[in-house]
Design an enzyme around this catalytic site. Structure first.
Site, mmCIF file in Angstrom:
data_model
loop_
_atom_site.group_PDB
_atom_site.id
_atom_site.type_symbol
_atom_site.label_atom_id
_atom_site.label_comp_id
_atom_site.label_asym_id
_atom_site.label_seq_id
_atom_site.Cartn_x
_atom_site.Cartn_y
_atom_site.Cartn_z
ATOM 1 N N CYS A 197 40.254 41.113 20.165
ATOM 2 C CA CYS A 197 38.867 40.687 20.371
ATOM 3 C C CYS A 197 38.837 39.446 21.264
ATOM 4 C CB CYS A 197 38.245 40.371 19.016
ATOM 5 S SG CYS A 197 36.638 39.585 19.119
ATOM 6 N N CYS A 204 35.311 32.719 16.951
ATOM 7 C CA CYS A 204 34.652 33.390 15.823
ATOM 8 C C CYS A 204 35.289 32.957 14.514
ATOM 9 C CB CYS A 204 34.755 34.906 15.981
ATOM 10 S SG CYS A 204 34.062 35.830 14.605
ATOM 11 N N GLU A 259 31.335 41.664 -17.041
ATOM 12 C CA GLU A 259 30.956 41.131 -15.730
ATOM 13 C C GLU A 259 29.721 40.253 -15.899
ATOM 14 O OE1 GLU A 259 31.669 41.172 -12.301
ATOM 15 O OE2 GLU A 259 29.708 40.231 -12.071
ATOM 16 N N ASP A 302 40.412 40.495 -12.896
ATOM 17 C CA ASP A 302 40.250 40.448 -11.428
ATOM 18 C C ASP A 302 39.242 39.345 -11.111
ATOM 19 O OD1 ASP A 302 40.018 40.925 -8.729
ATOM 20 O OD2 ASP A 302 39.178 42.934 -8.909
ATOM 21 N N CYS A 316 42.726 37.193 -5.944
ATOM 22 C CA CYS A 316 42.432 36.971 -4.519
ATOM 23 C C CYS A 316 42.820 35.550 -4.112
ATOM 24 C CB CYS A 316 40.964 37.256 -4.223
ATOM 25 S SG CYS A 316 39.842 36.313 -5.247
HETATM 26 N N1 SAH Z 1 36.989 44.175 -10.277
HETATM 27 C C1 SAH Z 1 35.874 44.308 -9.359
HETATM 28 C C2 SAH Z 1 35.250 42.974 -8.897
HETATM 29 C C3 SAH Z 1 36.128 41.790 -8.729
HETATM 30 S S1 SAH Z 1 35.356 40.435 -7.912
HETATM 31 C C4 SAH Z 1 36.282 45.161 -8.175
HETATM 32 O O1 SAH Z 1 37.441 45.456 -7.986
HETATM 33 O O2 SAH Z 1 35.409 45.570 -7.418
HETATM 34 C C5 SAH Z 1 35.128 39.293 -9.241
HETATM 35 C C6 SAH Z 1 33.910 39.573 -10.101
HETATM 36 O O3 SAH Z 1 33.867 38.590 -11.130
HETATM 37 C C7 SAH Z 1 32.570 39.486 -9.386
HETATM 38 O O4 SAH Z 1 31.886 40.690 -9.598
HETATM 39 C C8 SAH Z 1 31.855 38.304 -10.071
HETATM 40 O O5 SAH Z 1 30.467 38.495 -10.186
HETATM 41 C C9 SAH Z 1 32.505 38.291 -11.421
HETATM 42 N N2 SAH Z 1 32.516 37.018 -12.174
HETATM 43 C C10 SAH Z 1 32.562 35.760 -11.710
HETATM 44 N N3 SAH Z 1 32.661 34.868 -12.697
HETATM 45 C C11 SAH Z 1 32.682 35.583 -13.856
HETATM 46 C C12 SAH Z 1 32.798 35.230 -15.242
HETATM 47 N N4 SAH Z 1 32.912 33.968 -15.620
HETATM 48 N N5 SAH Z 1 32.814 36.217 -16.138
HETATM 49 C C13 SAH Z 1 32.706 37.522 -15.764
HETATM 50 N N6 SAH Z 1 32.593 37.904 -14.478
HETATM 51 C C14 SAH Z 1 32.588 36.964 -13.525
#
Ligand code: SAH
Length: 464
Positions: A71, A77, A332, A381, A408
């Site tokens: 790019c 960017c 969640e 996650d 992540c």
């Molecule tokens: N496992 C899912 C999303 C992971 S991203 C996938 O693979 O698509 C992390 C997620 O944690 C987000 O959806 C966010 O809204 C949620 N989150 C953030 N803080 C949180 C908390 N204290 N308790 C529960 N969920 C939470």
């Protein structure tokens, strides 16, 4: 070292933000757009006490890992940080970053690392893009991406991380705006209409969604926009999102469908998802499938297990695991995501998944205290900040055989793994997955198993 000094450095390392790091007599300089191995001449832009920043003036001797970015805007960017580095070297950089964090922050020695899972084709992988709309210096309506750390729009309708059809759609929206005298939104005055153009593309279904984020109650001359967009092959959903606030949040909460369905459908593996403009959905479906398959194999399900999937989003991992488990519970914090999770479970005929809205660190300890809930496998996650210690304390109390940690941010991952290993768990497998080629983000999947049969300390002892 002082501001405006010109120095020569060799880039030896890279920061987690993707800046090259070179040392001048032991003093580290962080230099954007450099690659490990480059010899560069730089102007010092900021000189702190223990480190400074520099701007590249000339590449004296390019690194063997330097490539020409695909790019033309890769430098200014804010989206990509690593395009000037050969993809193989990017993968090694990410693997090293995970390993180093586990050593430095987690205190781990023999790390059971597996080779990072990269992409065969590390471009055009994103199924979602949000393009800001504005005007350039000559007053022409433009769209593209924000420059790094600013809201200046770099005009570019063909981002090479996005799908090719984005360009066709963006050009239609720009010509609709020009022809019908629709003004882009201006952040400084709060005037104007079109703020962002959201495009989503289902990789498995080829369905397309376009949503214009507007600073108005309705979209003027919307029929003219529909005339242009509805013939685009795959067009499935056209909507507006109303956002009249002076805020950096892109999407407004009110969505009105102008044409077609209010959602598109896509698949990860054999699981079907309905995705609306506000739904969270993983942006790299090819790598997401590999990530979930890895998490599933680490979970070691035989059909008898009770699984808790914490931070479950729209329930993607829960639904992926449901067929192999006796029961899956998802937790969640975002209520709309849980509504999506429940709908997606029904859509796929999955009856052994149940979802709860709330903070993982409140829901799980509460259910454990009141109902004595049980888990064979716990999957987490979390967002970048990692898990709350109160949650980790409850997890070890529940004594699942296995914990699968999808992360992540390898720094907070290392911190949390150190905690779990101090409370009866052992690191079994660590595998980074490259969900975001050309950027410095990296996901990691970790398997831990319970080694200690000692009765655990109580939650109150663990987390007074
Ligand atoms: N496992 C899912 C999303 C992971 S991203 C996938 O693979 O698509 C992390 C997620 O944690 C987000 O959806 C966010 O809204 C949620 N989150 C953030 N803080 C949180 C908390 N204290 N308790 C529960 N969920 C939470």
């Amino acid at each position: 070292m002082q501001k405006n000094d010109v120095v020569r450095v060799t880039i030896e390392d890279m920061s987690h933000k993707g800046e090259g790091i070179g040392k001048v007599e032991g003093y580290p300089l962080f230099i954007k757009d450099t690659v490990i191995g480059d010899e560069v001449e730089v102007i010092v832009t900021k000189a702190g006490k223990s480190y400074g920043y520099g701007r590249i003036k000339t590449v004296l001797k390019p690194s063997a890992h330097r490539v020409t970015p695909r790019c033309a805007y890769a430098g200014p960017c804010g989206g990509c940080q690593l395009q000037a580095m050969a993809y193989e070297r990017q993968l090694q950089f990410k693997e090293d970053m995970v390993r180093n964090n586990l050593k430095r922050i987690g205190g781990f020695e023999d790390i059971p690392m597996e080779s990072i899972i990269g992409m065969e084709e590390p471009f055009r992988y994103r199924n979602k893009a949000q393009f800001p709309v504005g005007k350039d210096r000559d007053g022409k309506i433009v769209t593209g991406f924000y420059a790094g750390r600013s809201h200046r729009i770099i005009s570019n309708t063909d981002c090479c991380l996005g799908v090719p059809v984005n360009e066709e759609i963006l050009n239609h929206v720009l010509s609709y705006m020009e022809e019908n005298h629709i003004e882009p939104y201006d952040e400084t005055t709060g005037r104007g209409v079109v703020r962002h153009i959201l495009i989503r593309y289902g990789f498995a279904t080829k369905e397309i969604m376009v949503c214009l984020v507007i600073n108005a109650k309705s979209l003027p001359a919307s029929e003219k926009l529909l005339e242009k967009l509805t013939p685009v092959k795959g067009m499935t959903s056209i909507s507006i999102s109303i956002n009249r606030k002076n805020t950096n949040v892109i999407m407004g909460e009110t969505i009105k469908t102008l044409w077609g369905q209010p959602y598109i459908t896509d698949y990860i593996g054999s699981i079907q998802y309905q995705i609306s403009p506000l739904s969270f959905y993983q942006v790299n479906p090819v790598q997401t499938k590999k990530l979930y398959e890895l998490a599933l194999s680490y979970a070691g399900l035989t059909g008898k297990e009770t699984v808790w999937d914490l931070y479950c989003g729209i329930g993607t991992i829960s639904l992926f695991m449901a067929a192999g488990a006796k029961k899956v519970y998802g937790v969640e914090i975002v209520p709309a995501a849980i509504a999506d999770a429940r709908r997606n479970a029904r859509l796929n005929g999955i009856e052994n998944a149940e979802f709860f809205v709330g903070k993982a660190e409140e829901v799980l300890p509460g259910k454990y205290r009141e109902d004595g809930v049980y888990a064979d496998v716990i999957v987490v996650d979390p967002p970048r900040k990692g898990c709350d210690e109160k949650l980790l304390a409850t997890m070890v109390q529940m004594q699942p055989e296995r914990i699968v940690y999808v992360s992540c941010d390898s720094a907070t991952l290392a911190r949390d793994l150190k905690y779990l290993c101090g409370e009866g768990y052992r690191l079994e497998r660590v595998c980074p997955v490259d969900q975001f080629p050309m950027t410095c983000h990296v996901e990691t999947v970790v398997l831990m198993s319970r080694v200690s049969n000692e009765p655990c300390r109580t939650v109150d002892e663990l987390h007074p």
